[in-house]
Design a protein around this motif. Structure first.
Motif, PDB file in Angstrom:
ATOM      1  N   GLU A 205       0.815  -1.217   0.000  1.00  0.00           N
ATOM      2  CA  GLU A 205       0.000   0.000   0.000  1.00  0.00           C
ATOM      3  C   GLU A 205       0.851   1.270   0.000  1.00  0.00           C
ATOM      4  O   GLU A 205       0.662   2.157  -0.828  1.00  0.00           O
ATOM      5  CB  GLU A 205      -0.946  -0.009   1.200  1.00  0.00           C
ATOM      6  N   LYS A 206       1.789   1.360   0.911  1.00  0.00           N
ATOM      7  CA  LYS A 206       2.627   2.563   0.986  1.00  0.00           C
ATOM      8  C   LYS A 206       3.822   2.499   0.037  1.00  0.00           C
ATOM      9  O   LYS A 206       4.459   3.534  -0.219  1.00  0.00           O
ATOM     10  CB  LYS A 206       3.121   2.773   2.413  1.00  0.00           C
ATOM     11  N   GLN A 207       4.121   1.291  -0.460  1.00  0.00           N
ATOM     12  CA  GLN A 207       5.203   1.083  -1.425  1.00  0.00           C
ATOM     13  C   GLN A 207       6.528   1.709  -0.963  1.00  0.00           C
ATOM     14  O   GLN A 207       7.202   2.429  -1.694  1.00  0.00           O
ATOM     15  CB  GLN A 207       4.810   1.640  -2.796  1.00  0.00           C
ATOM     16  N   ILE A 208       6.892   1.395   0.265  1.00  0.00           N
ATOM     17  CA  ILE A 208       8.115   1.971   0.816  1.00  0.00           C
ATOM     18  C   ILE A 208       9.365   1.448   0.122  1.00  0.00           C
ATOM     19  O   ILE A 208      10.455   2.001   0.298  1.00  0.00           O
ATOM     20  CB  ILE A 208       8.208   1.695   2.332  1.00  0.00           C
ATOM     21  N   PHE A 209       9.218   0.392  -0.674  1.00  0.00           N
ATOM     22  CA  PHE A 209      10.368  -0.158  -1.395  1.00  0.00           C
ATOM     23  C   PHE A 209      10.915   0.810  -2.432  1.00  0.00           C
ATOM     24  O   PHE A 209      12.030   0.637  -2.940  1.00  0.00           O
ATOM     25  CB  PHE A 209      10.002  -1.484  -2.064  1.00  0.00           C
ATOM     26  N   LYS A 210      10.136   1.843  -2.770  1.00  0.00           N
ATOM     27  CA  LYS A 210      10.586   2.836  -3.743  1.00  0.00           C
ATOM     28  C   LYS A 210      11.721   3.702  -3.190  1.00  0.00           C
ATOM     29  O   LYS A 210      12.437   4.342  -3.960  1.00  0.00           O
ATOM     30  CB  LYS A 210       9.424   3.723  -4.160  1.00  0.00           C
ATOM     31  N   ASP A 211      11.854   3.717  -1.892  1.00  0.00           N
ATOM     32  CA  ASP A 211      12.915   4.505  -1.266  1.00  0.00           C
ATOM     33  C   ASP A 211      14.258   3.808  -1.501  1.00  0.00           C
ATOM     34  O   ASP A 211      14.487   2.710  -0.989  1.00  0.00           O
ATOM     35  CB  ASP A 211      12.655   4.632   0.236  1.00  0.00           C
ATOM     36  N   PRO A 212      15.172   4.418  -2.264  1.00  0.00           N
ATOM     37  CA  PRO A 212      16.457   3.766  -2.565  1.00  0.00           C
ATOM     38  C   PRO A 212      17.348   3.605  -1.335  1.00  0.00           C
ATOM     39  O   PRO A 212      18.282   2.799  -1.343  1.00  0.00           O
ATOM     40  CB  PRO A 212      17.106   4.701  -3.597  1.00  0.00           C
ATOM     41  N   GLU A 213      17.069   4.364  -0.284  1.00  0.00           N
ATOM     42  CA  GLU A 213      17.870   4.298   0.936  1.00  0.00           C
ATOM     43  C   GLU A 213      17.190   3.474   2.033  1.00  0.00           C
ATOM     44  O   GLU A 213      17.579   3.565   3.206  1.00  0.00           O
ATOM     45  CB  GLU A 213      18.153   5.712   1.458  1.00  0.00           C
ATOM     46  N   LEU A 214      16.203   2.693   1.643  1.00  0.00           N
ATOM     47  CA  LEU A 214      15.449   1.925   2.634  1.00  0.00           C
ATOM     48  C   LEU A 214      16.354   0.936   3.360  1.00  0.00           C
ATOM     49  O   LEU A 214      17.102   0.193   2.744  1.00  0.00           O
ATOM     50  CB  LEU A 214      14.306   1.167   1.952  1.00  0.00           C
ATOM     51  N   ARG A 215      16.252   0.931   4.689  1.00  0.00           N
ATOM     52  CA  ARG A 215      17.033   0.029   5.516  1.00  0.00           C
ATOM     53  C   ARG A 215      16.118  -0.705   6.486  1.00  0.00           C
ATOM     54  O   ARG A 215      15.001  -0.260   6.774  1.00  0.00           O
ATOM     55  CB  ARG A 215      18.110   0.803   6.304  1.00  0.00           C
ATOM     56  N   LEU A 216      16.618  -1.822   6.976  1.00  0.00           N
ATOM     57  CA  LEU A 216      15.819  -2.662   7.848  1.00  0.00           C
ATOM     58  C   LEU A 216      15.399  -1.941   9.129  1.00  0.00           C
ATOM     59  O   LEU A 216      14.282  -2.122   9.618  1.00  0.00           O
ATOM     60  CB  LEU A 216      16.600  -3.933   8.204  1.00  0.00           C
ATOM     61  N   ASN A 217      16.304  -1.129   9.684  1.00  0.00           N
ATOM     62  CA  ASN A 217      15.960  -0.447  10.931  1.00  0.00           C
ATOM     63  C   ASN A 217      14.800   0.533  10.730  1.00  0.00           C
ATOM     64  O   ASN A 217      14.000   0.756  11.634  1.00  0.00           O
ATOM     65  CB  ASN A 217      17.187   0.268  11.507  1.00  0.00           C
TER      66      ASN A 217
ATOM     67  N   ASP B 135      12.817  -7.914  -4.593  1.00  0.00           N
ATOM     68  CA  ASP B 135      11.719  -8.635  -5.225  1.00  0.00           C
ATOM     69  C   ASP B 135      10.556  -7.704  -5.523  1.00  0.00           C
ATOM     70  O   ASP B 135       9.962  -7.761  -6.614  1.00  0.00           O
ATOM     71  CB  ASP B 135      11.270  -9.783  -4.321  1.00  0.00           C
ATOM     72  N   TYR B 136      10.212  -6.841  -4.548  1.00  0.00           N
ATOM     73  CA  TYR B 136       9.142  -5.866  -4.766  1.00  0.00           C
ATOM     74  C   TYR B 136       9.523  -4.868  -5.858  1.00  0.00           C
ATOM     75  O   TYR B 136       8.679  -4.475  -6.687  1.00  0.00           O
ATOM     76  CB  TYR B 136       8.833  -5.127  -3.463  1.00  0.00           C
ATOM     77  N   ARG B 137      10.773  -4.460  -5.872  1.00  0.00           N
ATOM     78  CA  ARG B 137      11.213  -3.489  -6.886  1.00  0.00           C
ATOM     79  C   ARG B 137      11.167  -4.076  -8.288  1.00  0.00           C
ATOM     80  O   ARG B 137      10.773  -3.404  -9.244  1.00  0.00           O
ATOM     81  CB  ARG B 137      12.636  -3.023  -6.555  1.00  0.00           C
ATOM     82  N   VAL B 138      11.561  -5.355  -8.408  1.00  0.00           N
ATOM     83  CA  VAL B 138      11.531  -6.016  -9.720  1.00  0.00           C
ATOM     84  C   VAL B 138      10.093  -6.160 -10.205  1.00  0.00           C
ATOM     85  O   VAL B 138       9.780  -5.870 -11.366  1.00  0.00           O
ATOM     86  CB  VAL B 138      12.225  -7.397  -9.640  1.00  0.00           C
ATOM     87  N   ARG B 139       9.204  -6.600  -9.329  1.00  0.00           N
ATOM     88  CA  ARG B 139       7.797  -6.766  -9.718  1.00  0.00           C
ATOM     89  C   ARG B 139       7.153  -5.433 -10.067  1.00  0.00           C
ATOM     90  O   ARG B 139       6.334  -5.346 -10.987  1.00  0.00           O
ATOM     91  CB  ARG B 139       7.028  -7.452  -8.589  1.00  0.00           C
ATOM     92  N   TYR B 140       7.533  -4.389  -9.358  1.00  0.00           N
ATOM     93  CA  TYR B 140       6.991  -3.061  -9.658  1.00  0.00           C
ATOM     94  C   TYR B 140       7.483  -2.577 -11.019  1.00  0.00           C
ATOM     95  O   TYR B 140       6.715  -2.003 -11.812  1.00  0.00           O
ATOM     96  CB  TYR B 140       7.408  -2.074  -8.570  1.00  0.00           C
ATOM     97  N   SER B 141       8.754  -2.841 -11.319  1.00  0.00           N
ATOM     98  CA  SER B 141       9.317  -2.449 -12.625  1.00  0.00           C
ATOM     99  C   SER B 141       8.627  -3.198 -13.762  1.00  0.00           C
ATOM    100  O   SER B 141       8.366  -2.625 -14.825  1.00  0.00           O
ATOM    101  CB  SER B 141      10.817  -2.746 -12.653  1.00  0.00           C
ATOM    102  N   GLU B 142       8.292  -4.448 -13.535  1.00  0.00           N
ATOM    103  CA  GLU B 142       7.628  -5.235 -14.560  1.00  0.00           C
ATOM    104  C   GLU B 142       6.233  -4.704 -14.846  1.00  0.00           C
ATOM    105  O   GLU B 142       5.782  -4.687 -16.014  1.00  0.00           O
ATOM    106  CB  GLU B 142       7.537  -6.698 -14.102  1.00  0.00           C
TER     107      GLU B 142
END
Length: 323
Positions: free
Chosen positions: A269-281, A312-319
């Motif tokens: 929903e929020k698609q936080i995977f779009k953030d290139p600096e996303l970290r686990l913390n 995986d989320y980034r690849v599926r979003y690109s597709e």
């Protein structure tokens, strides 16, 4: 009095932590419960130590074979505790084989004691174990076999310490390399619990090898030198127990389910995977939990690392964009 205190010091340290672990048993995870087994073995070992160094001959003759088992069991058990902290998710009883040397040599010792006459036991105790009287010119075959047992114990113990140190450090190193993929603040100076375990592993290994090389007999002849190994062993036991007791407690299955739903919502929903600096913390902060649980959650539910999960989320979003 001084000797009695310092020979009992490691015993008191183990007993103190064992009580704390038992009081917290219901809230403990698998590694924490397994550490209780380690502490019980250590408690029996130092109980036998106390009787030896305080010259309780009759009691120690009974406990000697038990001491052999606990001495050769403590490091294999410690190694498997490290496995439970780093790679194993549950206890695998196939690993019982690591206790074979402890079992075989302790049985060998017990059989020899049963076969020895009271006179032979007396000679072995006073002349070999304690050096409290002059040696006879020639020992019986059973006493020589007991002397061989003492030599084998030193050799096997040294090998076990070295193997535990090598494979334990390798497990911890591999674990830390995986953590680097997850944590964004690895440059901080605050040691993780697993790194503290590494330092205590090295420390306890060095203390044990030095004590093993010197031998118990030396300390019976120079009782005041007992202070140093007593304090160092107590520090090592306290450190290992403290690190184990401060482990994070596991979430329940229902809590994991709720946490996973929140995680999927963040990505879908929020698609936080779009953030290139996303970290686990950062993900853990948004979920209101810690990084350990989030990484474990992704690994158990998706069988992949945090990095792979995000990619995986980034690849599926690109597709979806390209189609």
């Amino acid at each position: 009095m001084v000797q009695q205190f310092f020979t009992a010091l490691p015993l008191f340290v183990v007993f103190f932590w064992l009580i704390l672990f038992l009081l917290d048993y219901k809230n403990s995870n698998t590694p924490k419960r397994f550490l209780i087994f380690f502490l019980v073995v250590a408690l029996v070992n130092y109980f036998a130590h106390w009787h030896y160094f305080n010259h309780n001959y009759a009691v120690y003759n009974i406990l000697d074979s038990v001491w052999v088992f606990t001495t050769l069991a403590v490091y294999p058990i410690y190694y498997y505790y490290i496995r439970l902290l780093t790679i194993d998710v549950k206890i695998n009883f196939k690993w019982i084989w690591i206790l074979i040397p402890a079992i075989l040599l302790s049985v060998f010792s017990a059989v020899l004691y049963l076969m020895m006459s009271p006179e032979e036991i007396s000679v072995f105790t006073h002349e070999v174990l304690y050096h409290s009287r002059g040696n006879v010119s020639e020992y019986s075959q059973l006493i020589n076999l007991q002397i061989l047992r003492l030599t084998l114990l030193k050799i096997i113990f040294t090998i076990e310490v070295l193997l535990t140190l090598y494979f334990g450090l390798r497990l911890i190193k591999n674990y830390n390399e995986k953590v680097r993929c997850f944590y964004s603040n690895i440059e901080n100076k605050e040691l993780s619990k697993i790194k503290m375990l590494l330092y205590f592993l090295v420390f306890t290994s060095l203390v044990s090898m030095i004590s093993n090389f010197i031998g118990k007999t030396y300390f019976t002849d120079h009782s005041y030198f007992l202070i140093l190994p007593s304090i160092t062993h107590s520090i090592a036991l306290f450190g290992v127990s403290y690190v184990g007791f401060r482990q994070d407690e596991p979430l329940t299955n229902s809590e994991f389910d709720k946490l996973f739903l929140k995680l999927e919502a963040l990505f879908n929903e929020k698609q936080i995977f779009k953030d290139p600096e996303l970290r686990l913390n950062e993900v853990a902060h948004q979920l209101g939990t810690n990084r350990t649980y989030v990484s474990k959650l992704i690994n158990t539910r998706r069988n992949m690392s945090f990095c792979d999960y995000v990619n995986d989320y980034r690849v599926r979003y690109s597709e979806t964009i390209l189609t």
